[in-house]
Design an enzyme around this catalytic site. Structure first.
Site, mmCIF file in Angstrom:
data_model
loop_
_atom_site.group_PDB
_atom_site.id
_atom_site.type_symbol
_atom_site.label_atom_id
_atom_site.label_comp_id
_atom_site.label_asym_id
_atom_site.label_seq_id
_atom_site.Cartn_x
_atom_site.Cartn_y
_atom_site.Cartn_z
ATOM 1 N N ALA A 66 0.864 -1.174 0.000
ATOM 2 C CA ALA A 66 0.000 0.000 0.000
ATOM 3 C C ALA A 66 0.903 1.227 0.000
ATOM 4 C CB ALA A 66 -0.883 -0.008 1.238
ATOM 5 N N GLY A 109 0.531 -4.919 0.954
ATOM 6 C CA GLY A 109 -0.680 -4.926 0.134
ATOM 7 C C GLY A 109 -0.453 -5.592 -1.221
ATOM 8 N N GLU A 112 -0.829 -9.169 -0.576
ATOM 9 C CA GLU A 112 -2.253 -9.376 -0.278
ATOM 10 C C GLU A 112 -3.094 -9.307 -1.549
ATOM 11 O OE1 GLU A 112 -1.864 -6.254 2.718
ATOM 12 O OE2 GLU A 112 -2.696 -7.635 4.188
ATOM 13 N N GLU A 132 4.715 -5.133 7.084
ATOM 14 C CA GLU A 132 4.019 -4.052 7.814
ATOM 15 C C GLU A 132 4.543 -3.877 9.233
ATOM 16 O OE1 GLU A 132 2.499 -6.410 5.992
ATOM 17 O OE2 GLU A 132 0.912 -5.510 4.781
#
Ligand code: CO8
Length: 258
Positions: A66, A109, A112, A132
């Site tokens: 992200a 992300g 993911e 993260e």
């Protein structure tokens, strides 16, 4: 064709291609990437001529996570109220089979996002991870749940708690990567696999994906009931008659998607 800011979109035969295209940020996933990928995948999903989707990035990065710079200043309440990235669940819910063709970094992300796809084809250059924890947070787009289901508790905990990356060979051994191919062949292999899938019966593909998805969250008896229901329903399709006739007549089936 719709114009997108952060992705390249192309149709090749019955396959929809989505290429993440933010090279300056290693394809970091910001709100616009989410908007673009959801819109493009949903348009492919609504097109009966499309039987498979390939999602890919660049040689250097599938997606490095992200967008940290977009998230950094937000409060917890901002994240909740914005439902930051909530729309990714629409991407995870597409009916059409999706292949993630992963080269380079698939982190946070990015990892993911790959796990929202049905098949993860990894280049030998791929690096997967959930870093993260290094940023003082935890996976937030499904990583703790989907990674654990893919690789089991102990490998998932190893990756999520340490933030380390794993290479393509380890990802394949662990059950995260479906297959590993030489980086130079990644897109050809993804295209060939997508063409193979897209040549099948669309109702059967939708049914297969639906029961596979259900298996991740239902008890065995319920999953078996759903499988039987979908299996028997497919006997009312023309494609089932065509598929079985083609077998008997020793020819390739010509599926029509009905
Ligand atoms: N966000 C924003 N920008 C990024 C990101 C990112 N995730 N990753 C890389 N970039 C940018 C860098 O800032 C840099 O930009 P600039 O040149 O302007 O400084 C450019 O991309 C190139 O990156 P590097 O110079 O760092 O390239 P290196 O080859 O040195 O390193 C790495 C590559 C190892 C991939 C490194 O960039 C890195 O560690 N990136 C961050 C990886 C990361 O921590 N990812 C997890 C992010 S958090 C997350 O994904 C949470 C998901 C859940 C969100 C759910 C919301 C509800």
């Amino acid at each position: 064709m719709t114009e997108y800011e952060t992705i390249l979109v192309e149709t090749r035969g019955r396959v929809g291609w989505i290429t993440l295209n933010r090279p300056e940020a290693l394809n970091a996933l910001n709100t616009q990437v989410c908007r673009d990928v959801v819109a493009a995948s949903s348009a492919f999903d609504d097109d009966r001529e499309i039987g498979a989707i390939v999602l890919t990035g660049s040689d250097r990065a599938f997606a490095a996570g992200a967008d940290i710079k977009e998230m950094e200043a937000k409060s917890g309440l901002d994240m909740i109220m914005d439902d930051h990235f909530g729309d990714w669940s629409d991407f995870a819910a597409v009916r059409t089979p999706v292949i993630a063709a992963v080269a380079g970094y698939a982190l946070g992300g990015g990892c993911e996002l790959a796990m929202m796809c049905d098949i993860i084809l990894a280049a030998d250059s791929a690096k997967f991870g959930q870093p993260e924890i290094n940023l003082g947070v935890i996976p937030g787009m499904g990583g703790s749940q989907r990674l654990l289901r893919a690789v089991g508790y102990y490998k998932a905990a190893d990756l999520i708690l340490s933030g380390r990356m794993m290479d393509a060979a380890e990802a394949e051994r662990s059950g995260l990567a479906s297959r590993v191919v030489p980086a130079a062949d990644l897109l050809d292999e993804a295209g060939a696999l997508a063409d193979t899938i897209a040549g099948k019966s669309l109702p059967a593909l939708y049914g297969a994906k639906a029961v596979l998805d259900a298996a991740l969250e239902t008890p065995l008896a319920e999953g078996l009931r759903l499988e039987k229901h979908v299996f028997t329903s497919l006997f009312d399709t023309e494609d089932q008659k065509e598929g079985m006739a083609a077998f008997r007549e020793k020819r390739t089936p010509d599926f029509r998607g009905r």
